[in-house]
Design an enzyme around this catalytic site. Sequence first.
Site, PDB file in Angstrom:
ATOM      1  N   ASN A   1       1.583  -1.366  -4.848  1.00  0.00           N
ATOM      2  CA  ASN A   1       0.393  -0.497  -4.833  1.00  0.00           C
ATOM      3  C   ASN A   1      -0.420  -0.726  -6.093  1.00  0.00           C
ATOM      4  OD1 ASN A   1      -0.985   1.628  -3.304  1.00  0.00           O
ATOM      5  ND2 ASN A   1      -0.621   2.891  -5.110  1.00  0.00           N
TER       6      ASN A   1
ATOM      7  N   GLY B   1      -0.637   4.431   0.475  1.00  0.00           N
ATOM      8  CA  GLY B   1      -1.430   5.515   1.048  1.00  0.00           C
ATOM      9  C   GLY B   1      -0.555   6.279   2.031  1.00  0.00           C
ATOM     10  N   TYR B   2      -1.185   6.989   2.942  1.00  0.00           N
ATOM     11  CA  TYR B   2      -0.408   7.788   3.893  1.00  0.00           C
ATOM     12  C   TYR B   2       0.593   6.953   4.673  1.00  0.00           C
ATOM     13  CZ  TYR B   2      -3.581  11.629   2.953  1.00  0.00           C
ATOM     14  OH  TYR B   2      -4.284  12.626   2.337  1.00  0.00           O
TER      15      TYR B   2
ATOM     16  N   LYS C   1      -5.975  25.161   7.354  1.00  0.00           N
ATOM     17  CA  LYS C   1      -6.196  23.922   6.608  1.00  0.00           C
ATOM     18  C   LYS C   1      -5.196  23.813   5.452  1.00  0.00           C
ATOM     19  CE  LYS C   1      -8.868  20.390   5.134  1.00  0.00           C
ATOM     20  NZ  LYS C   1      -9.049  19.173   5.942  1.00  0.00           N
TER      21      LYS C   1
ATOM     22  N   ALA D   1      -5.500  10.596   8.290  1.00  0.00           N
ATOM     23  CA  ALA D   1      -4.212  10.669   7.608  1.00  0.00           C
ATOM     24  C   ALA D   1      -3.112  10.980   8.623  1.00  0.00           C
ATOM     25  CB  ALA D   1      -4.261  11.755   6.537  1.00  0.00           C
ATOM     26  N   GLN D   2      -3.464  11.826   9.564  1.00  0.00           N
ATOM     27  CA  GLN D   2      -2.486  12.275  10.542  1.00  0.00           C
ATOM     28  C   GLN D   2      -1.861  11.110  11.319  1.00  0.00           C
ATOM     29  OE1 GLN D   2      -2.621  15.325  14.328  1.00  0.00           O
ATOM     30  NE2 GLN D   2      -4.126  15.587  12.743  1.00  0.00           N
TER      31      GLN D   2
ATOM     32  N   GLY E   1       0.822  -1.205   0.000  1.00  0.00           N
ATOM     33  CA  GLY E   1       0.000   0.000   0.000  1.00  0.00           C
ATOM     34  C   GLY E   1       0.853   1.251   0.000  1.00  0.00           C
TER      35      GLY E   1
ATOM     36  N   VAL F   1      -2.963  -6.587  -4.011  1.00  0.00           N
ATOM     37  CA  VAL F   1      -2.670  -7.670  -3.064  1.00  0.00           C
ATOM     38  C   VAL F   1      -3.951  -8.473  -2.878  1.00  0.00           C
ATOM     39  CG1 VAL F   1      -2.052  -8.192  -0.670  1.00  0.00           C
ATOM     40  CG2 VAL F   1      -0.917  -6.307  -1.884  1.00  0.00           C
TER      41      VAL F   1
ATOM     42  N   GLU G   1     -17.199  17.993   4.439  1.00  0.00           N
ATOM     43  CA  GLU G   1     -16.296  18.678   3.508  1.00  0.00           C
ATOM     44  C   GLU G   1     -16.834  18.588   2.078  1.00  0.00           C
ATOM     45  OE1 GLU G   1     -12.249  17.207   4.469  1.00  0.00           O
ATOM     46  OE2 GLU G   1     -12.004  19.209   5.300  1.00  0.00           O
TER      47      GLU G   1
END
Lengths: 397, 397
Positions: free
Chosen positions: A34, A9-10, A372, A310-311, A7, A78, A167
């Site tokens: 990925n 991603g983040y 932001k 994400a953080q 993966g 995967v 959002e």
Amino acid sequence: MKVLILGAGYGGLMTALQLQKELDYNEAEITIVNKHSYHYITTHLHAPAAGTLPTNRVKIELDDLIDREKINRIQQEVVEISLENKSVKLKDGQILVYDVLVIALGSDIETFGIKGLKEHAFVIRSVNSVRLIREHIEYMFAKYKAEPDHSEYLTFIVGGAGFTGIEFVGELADRVPELCKEFDVNPEVVRIINIEAAPTVLPGFEPNLVEHAMEVLKGKGVEIRTNTPIKEVTAEGVTLANGEQIKSGTVVWTGGVRGNKIIDNLGIETIRSRAKVDPYLRAPGYKDIFIIGDSSIVFDENVKPYPPTAQIAVQEGEYVAKQIVSLIRNGEMKLKPFKFQYRGTVASLGRREAIGTVGRWKIKGMTASLMKQLIDNRYLYSIGGLPLVFKKGKFLG
Amino acid sequence: MKVLILGAGYGGLMTALQLQKELDYNEAEITIVNKHSYHYITTHLHAPAAGTLPTNRVKIELDDLIDREKINRIQQEVVEISLENKSVKLKDGQILVYDVLVIALGSDIETFGIKGLKEHAFVIRSVNSVRLIREHIEYMFAKYKAEPDHSEYLTFIVGGAGFTGIEFVGELADRVPELCKEFDVNPEVVRIINIEAAPTVLPGFEPNLVEHAMEVLKGKGVEIRTNTPIKEVTAEGVTLANGEQIKSGTVVWTGGVRGNKIIDNLGIETIRSRAKVDPYLRAPGYKDIFIIGDSSIVFDENVKPYPPTAQIAVQEGEYVAKQIVSLIRNGEMKLKPFKFQYRGTVASLGRREAIGTVGRWKIKGMTASLMKQLIDNRYLYSIGGLPLVFKKGKFLG
């Protein structure tokens, strides 16, 4: 030593980039797998979904970030992981082996058993899924112009009023006037309805910030209905738990996140397909298998799970990379258990409006909107330096 | 004298503009009724349908052309015409009366009884219908990216290889590479299939020009199947008369034209809802009712009907206007029976390619493409002068 990262991603990407930074050539054989050739900025997907940002602004080609001399990249899906055999099977039949494994396969959509949701609702999940939403929305405007008796074509239902849902409606409300102009549509025909089962929107935010968010969105014409569970989604719209039906050509579901179903087959304990990892983010009982991002679930000191953000994924990636460097160089991990550093949250409400918590401060309006962007650009900086900030960054328009 | 013009397509608009030019203020009370606030350039609709031209380039607001001091404009749909009572009923219930009537209500789609066509096929008919096609095509690209097993989403079937069908596939073939780039799609997945029941495409053109057109389109990747009647259109694609099924997410029907169904209720003889008019383009037996454009059918000296084109509609409009001026000023018509002046035809095959007949010349390639633009711009000039040519004209890109 073979390090395999699943993966980009983040969590996965951050692990890879941190390893790339800290390790010399040939210190380890690193591979990242990925599905796509690119990383995408999941936290921005609501904008291209609404059509307020071009899709390519949320896509970053992995080869622009990783050094192929240090990291091998495989573009595949995967399909199976065997912890016992230390092997990973890909969709093309290829089997990969590893000494150290990082599982960062991201999330899947949680439907909470709502009937028809998989079949009839759109989801904000990937570059392809949001491009489909954007095109569908435009298509509905064109369809309405061709069949003006069908005002339901211009009723947009968004299920879920968490981060993504809010959002997205903020962004969509900004986009509607442009679409009305482009398609010669009377804006009064368009409805955006945000439906949430819980009693409040944006759980986790202070009540006065939530109230501000509601006011901003209502001012933009968004109808918000809390305490309103959805019972079923059909090709014609939604049926609410109270029996009410709302006709709509577009239902976008943002209601929940669960782990990738592959996690369920690892043979370890999971909650909604997210692995319960040990304090070092490892699969319990394994010394060399890390599970991060939305693939695992981590609890705070009050045994409350951290929300899947994400953080936290980024911090987990950084942490795991450091542990792996230590494993390679010292044969053992040096760091203490993972500890999440909460750095605040800002939820965008569309153009120049946002609410957020940064440190002890509650912020809103333009300040929050600027914050932001600062956070977004800081992430881009952390993975790709200034050039990436200029290429993909957001600057107040 | 009350002059009522129904429709602001080529015929109706030209009648109105010619009257506006020749008559002084207060010589007559002229009213034009049209469904939309704008005139559209029907002969260009294939381009915005494919997405190669913005929709607003084929729309011209009527108020930019007509002098409201001389012509009253009503934006409404005509639902009924009573020749007996000299009255016209509009959709809002309004009843209009007249001394002289010009019926120029344009065409409807001829389905030739093909099952499912009305329900499942798109048509190149109006600004709204082509905007829907353009958005649908883009939506199919997005859908394919989200569900890559469904290559049929990228199979585009165009029924009919007459003027509109051929011009549309030419344009679409030009658009496909751009769409593939925008949506990251392998161009080999995309199919454009032009299906025609007749043994040849572009009936009426010289065989060597037709052959050139076929070569150009095949070179752009268009599959052309002549002698291939369509039996049925479904949500999944088309079934041919020979039983073969072709899966497709998009069927665009360009196969035929008939008149507006209102014409059938006038109480006069019609062929495919087009009125058989007298040599002065009047409803037989009426001295003050003209029927022009696709609402009527006119025959050449060999009793073969002229094809329903913009060219003939424009000439009919000019002719009728002159007769009306004479009726107003002299109480009787002065002109001889209407005679169509064939000025040549050019069919576009997409960017920088076309075939055509102008006078005795057969032209093709860039020359034909330039000629096409000249003709198009000449029309714009005739209705709106140089400013309109600059605003809406085509210039070789």
